[in-house]
Design an enzyme around this catalytic site. Structure first.
Site, PDB file in Angstrom:
ATOM      1  N   HIS A 296      19.078   3.466  -4.240  1.00 29.55           N
ATOM      2  CA  HIS A 296      18.831   3.057  -5.640  1.00 29.55           C
ATOM      3  C   HIS A 296      18.058   4.168  -6.361  1.00 29.55           C
ATOM      4  O   HIS A 296      18.407   4.588  -7.461  1.00 29.55           O
ATOM      5  CB  HIS A 296      18.024   1.758  -5.679  1.00 29.55           C
ATOM      6  CG  HIS A 296      17.364   1.503  -7.014  1.00 29.55           C
ATOM      7  ND1 HIS A 296      16.148   2.086  -7.371  1.00 29.55           N
ATOM      8  CD2 HIS A 296      17.755   0.768  -8.070  1.00 29.55           C
ATOM      9  CE1 HIS A 296      15.836   1.723  -8.615  1.00 29.55           C
ATOM     10  NE2 HIS A 296      16.781   0.929  -9.055  1.00 29.55           N
ATOM     11  N   ASN A 297      17.017   4.669  -5.707  1.00 34.52           N
ATOM     12  CA  ASN A 297      16.215   5.730  -6.327  1.00 34.52           C
ATOM     13  C   ASN A 297      17.008   7.022  -6.478  1.00 34.52           C
ATOM     14  O   ASN A 297      16.861   7.732  -7.474  1.00 34.52           O
ATOM     15  CB  ASN A 297      14.942   5.973  -5.512  1.00 34.52           C
ATOM     16  CG  ASN A 297      13.893   4.918  -5.803  1.00 34.52           C
ATOM     17  OD1 ASN A 297      14.230   3.760  -6.080  1.00 34.52           O
ATOM     18  ND2 ASN A 297      12.628   5.302  -5.754  1.00 34.52           N
TER      19      ASN A 297
ATOM     20  N   SER B 285      12.182  -2.998  -6.852  1.00 37.32           N
ATOM     21  CA  SER B 285      12.409  -2.073  -7.952  1.00 37.32           C
ATOM     22  C   SER B 285      12.119  -2.723  -9.292  1.00 37.32           C
ATOM     23  O   SER B 285      12.411  -3.892  -9.499  1.00 37.32           O
ATOM     24  CB  SER B 285      13.859  -1.583  -7.948  1.00 37.32           C
ATOM     25  OG  SER B 285      14.066  -0.714  -9.060  1.00 37.32           O
TER      26      SER B 285
ATOM     27  N   ARG C 253      36.787  30.590   9.793  1.00 37.98           N
ATOM     28  CA  ARG C 253      35.963  30.132  10.925  1.00 37.98           C
ATOM     29  C   ARG C 253      36.652  30.463  12.246  1.00 37.98           C
ATOM     30  O   ARG C 253      36.024  30.841  13.228  1.00 37.98           O
ATOM     31  CB  ARG C 253      35.719  28.621  10.812  1.00 37.98           C
ATOM     32  CG  ARG C 253      34.843  28.226   9.655  1.00 37.98           C
ATOM     33  CD  ARG C 253      34.659  26.709   9.562  1.00 37.98           C
ATOM     34  NE  ARG C 253      33.873  26.180  10.656  1.00 37.98           N
ATOM     35  CZ  ARG C 253      34.330  25.390  11.604  1.00 37.98           C
ATOM     36  NH1 ARG C 253      35.613  25.031  11.604  1.00 37.98           N
ATOM     37  NH2 ARG C 253      33.564  24.954  12.567  1.00 37.98           N
TER      38      ARG C 253
ATOM     39  N   GLU D 183      19.087   6.568  -9.381  1.00 34.49           N
ATOM     40  CA  GLU D 183      18.164   6.642 -10.537  1.00 34.49           C
ATOM     41  C   GLU D 183      17.949   8.092 -10.944  1.00 34.49           C
ATOM     42  O   GLU D 183      18.043   8.452 -12.125  1.00 34.49           O
ATOM     43  CB  GLU D 183      16.846   5.988 -10.130  1.00 34.49           C
ATOM     44  CG  GLU D 183      15.681   6.110 -11.081  1.00 34.49           C
ATOM     45  CD  GLU D 183      14.390   5.606 -10.413  1.00 34.49           C
ATOM     46  OE1 GLU D 183      14.374   4.446  -9.970  1.00 34.49           O
ATOM     47  OE2 GLU D 183      13.417   6.386 -10.322  1.00 34.49           O
TER      48      GLU D 183
ATOM     49  N   VAL E 126       0.863  -1.195   0.000  1.00 35.24           N
ATOM     50  CA  VAL E 126       0.000   0.000   0.000  1.00 35.24           C
ATOM     51  C   VAL E 126       0.893   1.236   0.000  1.00 35.24           C
ATOM     52  O   VAL E 126       2.108   1.139   0.130  1.00 35.24           O
ATOM     53  CB  VAL E 126      -0.933   0.016   1.240  1.00 35.24           C
ATOM     54  CG1 VAL E 126      -1.889  -1.169   1.212  1.00 35.24           C
ATOM     55  CG2 VAL E 126      -0.128   0.047   2.533  1.00 35.24           C
TER      56      VAL E 126
HETATM   57  C1  6PG Z   1      11.543   1.657  -8.996  1.00 37.34           C
HETATM   58  C2  6PG Z   1      11.216   3.146  -9.092  1.00 37.34           C
HETATM   59  C3  6PG Z   1      10.010   3.506  -8.260  1.00 37.34           C
HETATM   60  C4  6PG Z   1       9.842   5.018  -8.117  1.00 37.34           C
HETATM   61  C5  6PG Z   1       9.048   5.613  -9.245  1.00 37.34           C
HETATM   62  C6  6PG Z   1       8.737   7.089  -8.969  1.00 37.34           C
HETATM   63  O1  6PG Z   1      12.608   1.340  -8.458  1.00 37.34           O
HETATM   64  O2  6PG Z   1      10.713   0.867  -9.487  1.00 37.34           O
HETATM   65  O3  6PG Z   1      12.333   3.855  -8.570  1.00 37.34           O
HETATM   66  O4  6PG Z   1      10.182   2.948  -6.981  1.00 37.34           O
HETATM   67  O5  6PG Z   1       9.098   5.302  -7.003  1.00 37.34           O
HETATM   68  O6  6PG Z   1       9.794   5.470 -10.390  1.00 37.34           O
HETATM   69  O7  6PG Z   1       9.905   7.807  -8.783  1.00 37.34           O
HETATM   70  P1  6PG Z   1       9.892   9.401  -8.670  1.00 37.34           P
HETATM   71  O8  6PG Z   1       8.457   9.894  -8.760  1.00 37.34           O
HETATM   72  O9  6PG Z   1      10.470   9.692  -7.309  1.00 37.34           O
HETATM   73  O10 6PG Z   1      10.721   9.893  -9.811  1.00 37.34           O
END
Ligand code: 6PG
Length: 479
Positions: A187-188, A130, A448, A191, A76
């Protein structure tokens, strides 16, 4: 005895539905539950032929249909909805049963939930998944955290449905409590950085090279056959090839140029700031999305006519496309190096004992950043699991050495022609900072100490020192 399910999924929107189907397709009996029973029935009506499903109308029926130890996958929306589902199911579960959160939860929430449920004798597994909806159905990369002992009962099921490389599942126990969701978060973040770098490469080829989206699609398709080969490069070629049916224009030209974000990239940067890890590539990609969405500032800048460079000089030196390929590869190495450094820093901070090579291994397929390149990262950490940065691994050191002249030319051209390239230029600045013999941070320490008496260290002897800046002769004292 009524049939029992090896695993159950609650939350049957597309991701949850596809995970349930994937388990069923692999021969597992799958219990199904959804807030609205209608969606559960729809799944069985449409996909019941794919395997054995045990649809449940209530949480009680769902739990009763699961074999022990019960494995409940929660799919969810991250946040309060997840807590609500935990509150609904936890009282129905028994010692040793497990709840698996397969959403994009924040790792701190996962650590909190895991501790609370452990106190009740229940396992809580935060599992990064992912690969999007297609990945959930055909084979995602799965990053489960949680107790090691729960992986014994859960791991084989997850490995069944995960993507495979040479028969090896892209799934491994990442580490305890929130480790799995932390790695998914990074990972994200990677990405985001990867997508930003690809976007900058496109922009330079378009604006400086004068190539059409279709020609650039061809370039990305070519690059996809080489060392840049990856899912993101592959889909970029597809997106740039796309023509808008309604107007006949290139699809990329009819899309509003404001990038949105669900938040995982932002979380990555926030966590890195707390850990003191300079993930400049990921940070620039998050800021670039924010700048693109800054309608008010952008409109003000355009209407005020913020001047750009005088007639931009041509790209100096090499072939622009070849140079951009080099800049993209070098900048990508920096972004991944920073992401892995963040994983190692968190592993030390939280005592997770994460194996970076194993993370590269399970990212080789199924996930959004899947790429040939990850084989080299895996090899680098297999050689030295304590590598301080990927940039000193011989393969990457040589790759960046070979790319840096072209990389510098691209950053110069972008600056001279007023094309924003925060990813390429921040990655280059990071690389140059890392390799610098002396950094201007020495001056910052002096500043500083001057205004805040924050002390400094000397290069020629141990200890901390302070200069009495306001005193006669400005004597130095031990701090
Ligand atoms: C994955 C993606 C996924 C991610 C969406 C939205 O690993 O399948 O990373 O988890 O949530 O692609 O990403 P954004 O809206 O943050 O770009």
């Amino acid at each position: 005895m009524s049939q029992k399910a090896q695993i159950g999924v609650t939350g049957l929107a597309v991701m949850g539905r596809n995970l349930a189907r994937n388990f069923a397709r692999h021969g597992h009996t799958v219990a199904l539950h959804n807030r609205s029973y209608g969606r559960t029935k729809e799944l069985v009506e449409e996909f019941g032929h794919e395997g054995t499903f045990l649809p449940a109308e209530t949480a009680e029926q769902f739990v009763a249909s699961l074999e022990r130890p019960r494995r409940v996958v929660i799919m969810v929306k991250a946040g309060p909805a997840t807590d609500a589902v935990i509150d609904e199911f936890a009282p129905l579960l028994e010692e040793g049963d497990m709840l698996i959160d397969a959403g994009n939860a924040h790792y701190a929430d996962t650590r909190r939930r895991e501790a609370a449920l452990k106190a009740k004798g229940l396992h809580f597994v935060g599992a990064g998944v992912s690969g999007g909806e297609e990945g959930a159905l055909h084979g995602p990369s799965i990053m489960p955290g949680g107790p090691k002992e729960s992986y014994e009962a859960l791991g084989p099921l997850l490995e069944d449905i995960a993507a495979k490389v040479d028969g090896e599942p892209c799934c491994v126990h990442v580490g305890p409590d929130g480790a799995g969701h932390f790695v998914k978060m990074v990972h994200n973040g990677i990405e985001y950085a990867d997508m930003q770098l690809i976007a900058e490469a496109y922009d330079l080829l378009r604006q400086v090279g004068g190539l059409s989206p279709e020609e650039i699609a061809g370039t990305f398709s070519e690059w996809n056959e080489g060392r840049l080969g990856s899912y993101l490069i592959e889909i970029t070629a597809e997106v740039l090839k796309q023509v808008d049916a309604a107007t006949g224009k290139p699809f990329v030209d009819i899309v509003v140029d404001r990038a949105e974000q669900k938040g995982t990239g932002r979380w990555t940067v926030q966590a890195a700031l707390d850990l003191g890890v300079p993930v400049s590539g990921i940070a620039e990609s998050v800021f670039a999305r924010a700048i693109s969405g800054g309608v008010q500032e952008r409109e003000a800048a355009v209407s005020a006519g913020l001047p750009g460079p005088s007639a931009g000089a041509d790209h100096v030196g090499g072939d622009l496309r070849a140079d951009v390929e080099q800049a993209l590869f070098a900048s990508k190495i920096v972004a991944y190096a920073q992401g892995f450094q963040q994983i190692q820093a968190a592993s030390k901070e939280y005592g997770w004992d994460i194996d970076p090579g194993a993370m590269a291994k399970i990212w080789r397929a199924g996930c959004i950043i899947r790429a040939k390149f990850l084989d080299f990262i895996k090899q680098a950490y297999d050689k030295n699991n304590e590598l301080p940065t990927l940039l000193v691994d011989q393969y990457f050191l040589d790759a960046v050495a070979g790319a840096q002249d072209a990389w510098r030319r691209v950053v110069v051209t972008a600056a001279q022609q007023g094309i924003p390239a925060p990813g390429f230029s921040s990655a280059l600045a990071y690389y140059d900072s890392l390799r610098a013999q002396r950094l201007p941070a020495a001056l910052i320490q002096g500043q500083r100490d001057f205004f805040g008496a924050h002390t400094y260290q000397r290069v020629d002897k141990p200890g901390s020192f302070h200069t009495l800046w306001a005193a006669e002769g400005r004597p130095e004292v031990d701090a």
